[in-house]
Design an enzyme around this catalytic site. Sequence first.
Site, PDB file in Angstrom:
ATOM      1  N   HIS A 137       0.874  -1.183   0.000  1.00 61.68           N
ATOM      2  CA  HIS A 137       0.000   0.000   0.000  1.00 61.68           C
ATOM      3  C   HIS A 137       0.908   1.229   0.000  1.00 61.68           C
ATOM      4  O   HIS A 137       2.022   1.183   0.522  1.00 61.68           O
ATOM      5  CB  HIS A 137      -0.845  -0.056   1.272  1.00 61.68           C
ATOM      6  CG  HIS A 137      -1.932   0.958   1.362  1.00 61.68           C
ATOM      7  ND1 HIS A 137      -1.688   2.262   1.722  1.00 61.68           N
ATOM      8  CD2 HIS A 137      -3.267   0.863   1.157  1.00 61.68           C
ATOM      9  CE1 HIS A 137      -2.842   2.923   1.741  1.00 61.68           C
ATOM     10  NE2 HIS A 137      -3.818   2.099   1.391  1.00 61.68           N
ATOM     11  N   ASP A 214       3.212  -4.591   8.018  1.00 58.74           N
ATOM     12  CA  ASP A 214       1.984  -3.805   7.930  1.00 58.74           C
ATOM     13  C   ASP A 214       0.812  -4.781   7.981  1.00 58.74           C
ATOM     14  O   ASP A 214       0.530  -5.474   7.004  1.00 58.74           O
ATOM     15  CB  ASP A 214       1.993  -3.004   6.616  1.00 58.74           C
ATOM     16  CG  ASP A 214       0.654  -2.327   6.341  1.00 58.74           C
ATOM     17  OD1 ASP A 214      -0.253  -2.425   7.190  1.00 58.74           O
ATOM     18  OD2 ASP A 214       0.524  -1.716   5.271  1.00 58.74           O
ATOM     19  N   GLN A 217      -4.415  -5.235   6.823  1.00 56.10           N
ATOM     20  CA  GLN A 217      -5.398  -6.133   6.202  1.00 56.10           C
ATOM     21  C   GLN A 217      -5.440  -7.501   6.868  1.00 56.10           C
ATOM     22  O   GLN A 217      -6.378  -8.263   6.662  1.00 56.10           O
ATOM     23  CB  GLN A 217      -5.081  -6.315   4.707  1.00 56.10           C
ATOM     24  CG  GLN A 217      -5.180  -5.045   3.895  1.00 56.10           C
ATOM     25  CD  GLN A 217      -6.595  -4.484   3.840  1.00 56.10           C
ATOM     26  OE1 GLN A 217      -7.576  -5.206   4.029  1.00 56.10           O
ATOM     27  NE2 GLN A 217      -6.705  -3.192   3.616  1.00 56.10           N
ATOM     28  N   LYS A 240     -10.277  -0.936  10.475  1.00 53.18           N
ATOM     29  CA  LYS A 240     -10.354  -2.105   9.596  1.00 53.18           C
ATOM     30  C   LYS A 240     -10.663  -3.373  10.383  1.00 53.18           C
ATOM     31  O   LYS A 240     -10.891  -4.432   9.807  1.00 53.18           O
ATOM     32  CB  LYS A 240      -9.044  -2.264   8.830  1.00 53.18           C
ATOM     33  CG  LYS A 240      -8.825  -1.152   7.798  1.00 53.18           C
ATOM     34  CD  LYS A 240      -7.864  -1.595   6.722  1.00 53.18           C
ATOM     35  CE  LYS A 240      -7.214  -0.463   5.974  1.00 53.18           C
ATOM     36  NZ  LYS A 240      -8.099   0.368   5.175  1.00 53.18           N
ATOM     37  N   CYS A 378      -4.755   2.545  -3.705  1.00 53.99           N
ATOM     38  CA  CYS A 378      -3.532   3.072  -3.081  1.00 53.99           C
ATOM     39  C   CYS A 378      -2.362   2.102  -3.260  1.00 53.99           C
ATOM     40  O   CYS A 378      -1.538   1.942  -2.362  1.00 53.99           O
ATOM     41  CB  CYS A 378      -3.733   3.398  -1.615  1.00 53.99           C
ATOM     42  SG  CYS A 378      -4.915   4.721  -1.356  1.00 53.99           S
TER      43      CYS A 378
END
Lengths: 420, 154
Positions: A137, A214, A217, A240, A378
């Site tokens: 991202h 990261d 997600q 999220k 993104c």
Amino acid sequence: MNPGKEQILNGERSAGFDVQACRKDFPILSSTVFGKPLAYLDNAATTQKPQSVIDTIHNYYTGINANVHRGVHYLSEQATCFYENARVKAQQFINAAEFREIIFVRGATEGINLVAQSFGRSNLRRGDEIIISTIEHHSNIVPWQMLAEQTGAVLKVIPINDDGELLLDEYEKMLGKRTKLVAVGHMSNALGTINPVKKMAEMAHQWNARVLVDGAQAVPHMPVDVRALDCDFYVFSGHKVFGPTGIGVLYGKAELLEAMPPYQGGGDMISWVTFGKTLYNTIPYKFEAGTPHIEGVIGLGAALDYVSAVGMNRIAAYEGELLAYGTRLLSAAPGVKIIGTARQKGGILSFTMEHAHPHDIATILDREGIAIRAGHHCAMPVMERFAVPATARASLAFYNTQEELDRLVAALGRVREIFR
Amino acid sequence: MADLNELYQEMILEHNTKPRNFRAIADASRKTEGYNPLCGDRITLFLKMENGRVADISFQGSGCAISKASASMMTTVIKGKTKPEAEALADVFRRMVSSGAQAAPEAVGKLAVFAGVSEFPARVKCATLAWHTLLAGLEEKTDHPVTTEGENGS
């Protein structure tokens, strides 16, 4: 069947998971859009909130509201207690060793920027190398580009194959004594690829490089254990994972966080201030300048309680089944091409369609009550790699149903009617 | 509630499939890049100015049906216009698609097929991308791509 599914399931089944019962916990899911029942398939962008999160925030403002860490009165003690309890919930949720390894930030993006500016600027020199991947991202690209500009460090990018999987051989070749940091997504928002971050961390550590994962997600969709992954930093966003916006978590190993300079100056992050010198507070408070997002933190705690009660293994198993179902449907739909076919994959269905641009697909689906995203997500380098300007993306959560995916595919028929 | 058919009018779909002036102009006097960062639509607009008029105009790029049809139809109506005429038309068009302002039929002509866009706020920028690029091209602001960002207040 999606070949990656079995591995994701890890032998588990979604047995006993009652999706209809879960849906009742999310008030927005019973709403209608343009007269049609809402089918919310944009969960990679943000997720909906269960009543327990909404109630927790409501109750905070109706009965607890006060500033934290200044506890000379009852409400402030209460607010501090709820705030710090949420930190422990976050710690337990990702299995961090200590509560002080949990830093509250605005979201995954701020967590990455904090590490880049605090850890990065004090540890990277000209010629040092930062490794990221093609499927990051923008929030896991741009902070490192900024750091590279500031320090003279060099950014290297792990390539992918046509399924959207990282080429680990290439990654291995990139690693070296100049590698100071590897920053990689746990799961791709644009393709759904789940990266082998445990193995990648192990490989990086052989060169004494630090690893940031990261997890924006991943955290909402699978069990995450930062100690098992042995990553040095891990970030995720509250919104999220069915919590409020504007709150997120940076996990860092305590010894690293202790050695890092503060990111922002202000209240709460100090222990002693004179105009000559300021002594900084201990971690985690050193990194939490200013009055924090108290409602957000407490709401996030409620969200983590909620998904823990449902069960992350069960969520992963159910979403794996849903992904396999959606993959079958979309693969059979005329003119549809799925982008992102990794063996290890989370609930992302990114696709293009003959004769119809993703933006047009999204508008037509919207009128059927189906919310998807269209665009580059993104992740412009991903679009470039697959030579598409954009994709349409349906992203799943555990409250989605096979029936919603049936409606998605039926609505694609309407797209075909218009764009014959 | 606007029906999809109001957005995807036959003429728009036809221009999407068979865009007019979809080519480069080798001896263009202006070459302007337009970009919508939200959806990734890109347009390169070629302008050939002669005696203060648009002698030739064309475009290339990729985008959704609305942005492509808008660019295509724009090229057909702009050819032969002076800079002030083109700017005036751009203004009428922008007000029609962004706020649903009633446009005089003689002022917009066949561009009236885009009136339905105002009912689809998420698509306004698709329709205006080509026109933003045209305005930049006419001003010779060709140093960097124009984007559709920053028009929210308009």
